[in-house]
Design an enzyme around this catalytic site. Sequence first.
Site, PDB file in Angstrom:
ATOM      1  N   HIS A  65      50.832  38.784  43.271  1.00 41.07           N
ATOM      2  CA  HIS A  65      50.696  39.604  42.094  1.00 41.07           C
ATOM      3  C   HIS A  65      51.047  41.081  42.277  1.00 41.07           C
ATOM      4  O   HIS A  65      51.412  41.839  41.564  1.00 41.07           O
ATOM      5  CB  HIS A  65      49.170  39.383  41.660  1.00 41.07           C
ATOM      6  CG  HIS A  65      48.939  40.239  40.434  1.00 41.07           C
ATOM      7  ND1 HIS A  65      49.210  39.870  39.226  1.00 41.07           N
ATOM      8  CD2 HIS A  65      47.928  41.067  40.099  1.00 41.07           C
ATOM      9  CE1 HIS A  65      48.937  40.803  38.098  1.00 41.07           C
ATOM     10  NE2 HIS A  65      48.021  41.495  38.920  1.00 41.07           N
ATOM     11  N   TYR A  86      41.703  51.721  38.164  1.00 38.50           N
ATOM     12  CA  TYR A  86      41.119  50.326  38.735  1.00 38.50           C
ATOM     13  C   TYR A  86      40.503  50.790  39.725  1.00 38.50           C
ATOM     14  O   TYR A  86      39.243  50.318  40.099  1.00 38.50           O
ATOM     15  CB  TYR A  86      42.307  49.435  38.954  1.00 38.50           C
ATOM     16  CG  TYR A  86      41.787  48.219  39.529  1.00 38.50           C
ATOM     17  CD1 TYR A  86      41.301  47.155  38.505  1.00 38.50           C
ATOM     18  CD2 TYR A  86      41.888  47.860  40.894  1.00 38.50           C
ATOM     19  CE1 TYR A  86      40.891  45.986  39.096  1.00 38.50           C
ATOM     20  CE2 TYR A  86      41.538  46.563  41.184  1.00 38.50           C
ATOM     21  CZ  TYR A  86      40.997  45.697  40.244  1.00 38.50           C
ATOM     22  OH  TYR A  86      40.594  44.219  40.794  1.00 38.50           O
ATOM     23  N   ALA A  96      48.188  49.006  35.921  1.00 43.89           N
ATOM     24  CA  ALA A  96      49.379  49.571  36.053  1.00 43.89           C
ATOM     25  C   ALA A  96      50.278  48.884  35.115  1.00 43.89           C
ATOM     26  O   ALA A  96      51.204  49.730  34.770  1.00 43.89           O
ATOM     27  CB  ALA A  96      49.749  49.648  37.533  1.00 43.89           C
TER      28      ALA A  96
END
Length: 183
Positions: A91, A28, A59
């Site tokens: 999150h 990412y 992840a």
Amino acid sequence: MAGQETHYTLPRPSFEAAPKLLLVVAPYYRDIADNLIAGAVAEIEAAGATQETIEVPGALEIPPAVGMAERLSDFDGYVALGCVIRGETTHYETVCNDSSRGLMLLGLQGLCIGNGILTVETRAQAEVRADPAAQNKGGGAAAAALHLIALARKWGGRQKPVGFVPAGGEASLAAEDDLSTTR
């Protein structure tokens, strides 16, 4: 500051037969992931092992990918690499906790996994931790997997049954094994 502390590092394990590791990377943050990979690959090569690298979207996908690789391939160990930087929502906690929990559950099942998923507050923290010339967390995760592989090989004799043992105990299991070889 964590960057100035010194920590004891176990000596690198040695192997009669070179281990094969899978690096499972969530890229990412590409630059951070690349540094984690560089550190991991250097550690793996220094131990005389080999590696393959695959990428997953994030992840949360790392534990399922490790689980699939364990079932469908022939790796001795796994290195989980990625980075989660705290944002404005919850999150962050979900991703950190669930990816870590997934890897731990796989490890408790006997998989040799080094967890190099960084969970940080800021990009600057991630950069220092990922940098092979600084904290080298990718190399540390690879070293952890290598040490677990060494332990698994040391204790790699006969596997003990897990779960319910039928009436007759292990003698029944041995008899079943004998029958299965004659079929």
